[in-house]
Design an enzyme around this catalytic site. Structure first.
Site, PDB file in Angstrom:
ATOM      1  N   GLU A  40       0.815  -1.209   0.000  1.00  0.00           N
ATOM      2  CA  GLU A  40       0.000   0.000   0.000  1.00  0.00           C
ATOM      3  C   GLU A  40       0.851   1.263   0.000  1.00  0.00           C
ATOM      4  O   GLU A  40       0.509   2.250  -0.659  1.00  0.00           O
ATOM      5  CB  GLU A  40      -0.958   0.011   1.195  1.00  0.00           C
ATOM      6  N   TYR A 123      -6.608   6.692   3.703  1.00  0.00           N
ATOM      7  CA  TYR A 123      -6.709   5.634   2.702  1.00  0.00           C
ATOM      8  C   TYR A 123      -5.948   4.380   3.140  1.00  0.00           C
ATOM      9  O   TYR A 123      -6.494   3.266   3.165  1.00  0.00           O
ATOM     10  CB  TYR A 123      -6.197   6.069   1.316  1.00  0.00           C
ATOM     11  N   ASP A 141      -9.396   5.884  -2.447  1.00  0.00           N
ATOM     12  CA  ASP A 141      -8.259   6.414  -3.203  1.00  0.00           C
ATOM     13  C   ASP A 141      -8.776   7.089  -4.472  1.00  0.00           C
ATOM     14  O   ASP A 141      -9.969   7.318  -4.619  1.00  0.00           O
ATOM     15  CB  ASP A 141      -7.287   5.281  -3.539  1.00  0.00           C
TER      16      ASP A 141
END
Length: 355
Positions: A40, A123, A141
């Site tokens: 991520e 996020y 996102d």
DNA sequence: AAGTCGGGGCC
DNA sequence: GGCCCAGACTT
């Protein structure tokens, strides 16, 4: 014209589509908290295809949070070299050290605790919590903002944080409790593969074809709305490849700001003449033998453009190699140990073999 | 809310 | 040449 759509209706069609069309991704097939976290962070503002090789190399070299916490700075930057946004990995190491200290080396499985870690915003906290821990929280996102604003024909400026907040709240209401991670990934997968960021949306492939308000209104490509960005500032720079028989000179950049902590060839703001470059070399107490002009080059950052000219200067072997802040290194060694940003790519190749 | 922070692929 | 990318942090 924005339309209120019952989001509950679109959840299952999306999950079904995801089950049939999801890509096989390294961090998706083995979704441990650490691997999800690394992926991520790497994926922030970075495409899947760019991340793949970096991900494998990174988790191979640093298989645990503890390995990450203990790595020295130069080696850490070398692992991230070329990926950009280098503060991502600095923050990740800071977070790793917090996790060692505070959470006994285990990634916390709590949205709010994740949110407190360096480099983890709303996020990423949502992504880790939902994908690695199956906690039903949204992960909004750029893909999600685009997909949902099209689904609902919402013309709000997606750069405003209020719009993002709203979307998080609405998605939270409809999160499938048993498949939170899949739902978030499905939204992003749809944005990456069907409702794509640049280029024609592939509406005929979309599981939401019959729901999508933007398609019905014929405004798919008008959305999402975004405030126009201002243009980049241009900076002239002069880059110097300073070499003796077998070594080239590099220096470490400051620990804050652009390309923080990476290595670079000496370079100067503005367009320097051959004489000015030679004067600088002599001021260093070095003896130039030859100087040659190199090709011009350009590098584009997010908010700035470097327009560079380059020189290569061959010098006599220096008596005293202790120049404050400078290193003389073998170019091959540079390749292995020192992270040099892509901005200098046009000149890196001249650090060897020119004369 | 606006600015900073990379690099690359696609149109 | 301009777009945006599985954004976060600072000012």
């Amino acid at each position: 014209m924005k339309k209120e759509i019952n989001l509950k209706l679109v959840v299952q069609p999306l999950l079904d589509w995801y089950d049939d069309h999801r890509r096989i991704l390294p961090w998706r097939e083995e979704a441990t908290p650490y691997r999800v976290w690394v992926s991520e962070i790497m994926l922030q503002q970075t495409r899947v295809e760019a991340v793949k090789p970096y991900f494998e190399r990174f988790v191979g070299a640093l298989p645990t949070i503890e390995h990450l916490a203990n790595l020295n700075e130069d080696a850490l930057m070398k692992l991230w070299e070329g990926l950009g946004y280098y503060n991502r990995v600095r923050n990740m190491q800071k977070a790793a050290r917090v996790i060692i200290e505070k959470y006994n080396g285990k990634m916390p499985g709590d949205y709010k605790q994740l949110l407190e870690l360096p480099g983890i915003g709303s996020y990423t906290a949502g992504a880790i919590a939902s994908i690695a821990f199956q906690i039903p929280v949204p992960a909004v996102d750029g893909n999600v903002l685009r997909v949902i604003s099209r689904l609902t024909a919402d013309e709000s400026d997606i750069m405003k944080q209020s719009v993002r907040k709203d979307m998080e709240n609405k998605l939270l209401q409809v999160m499938p409790q048993k498949r939170a991670g899949d739902f978030n990934q499905a939204l992003m997968e749809l944005g990456a593969m069907v409702c794509i960021p640049n280029g024609m949306a592939k509406c005929e492939m979309c599981p939401w074809y019959h729901y999508c308000e933007a398609r019905k209104q014929g405004i798919v490509m008008e959305l999402p709305k975004k405030q126009p960005k201002k243009k980049r500032k241009i900076e002239e720079r002069t880059v110097v490849i300073l070499q003796d028989r077998n070594k080239v000179m590099i220096q470490k950049r400051p620990s804050k700001g652009l390309l923080a902590g990476l290595y670079e060839f000496p370079n100067f703001l503005g367009s320097l003449s051959e004489e000015e470059v030679l004067n600088w070399v002599k001021e260093k107490g070095l003896l130039p033998i030859r100087i040659q002009k190199l090709e011009d080059s350009k590098h584009i950052f997010s908010h700035i453009e470097w327009h560079m000219k380059g020189f290569v200067v061959r010098i006599e072997e220096p008596q005293d190699m202790n120049f404050k802040g400078y290193l003389f290194v073998d170019p091959d060694q540079t390749k292995k140990e020192y992270s040099i940003p892509s901005a200098f790519a046009a000149y890196t190749k001249f650090s060897k073999y020119l004369f």
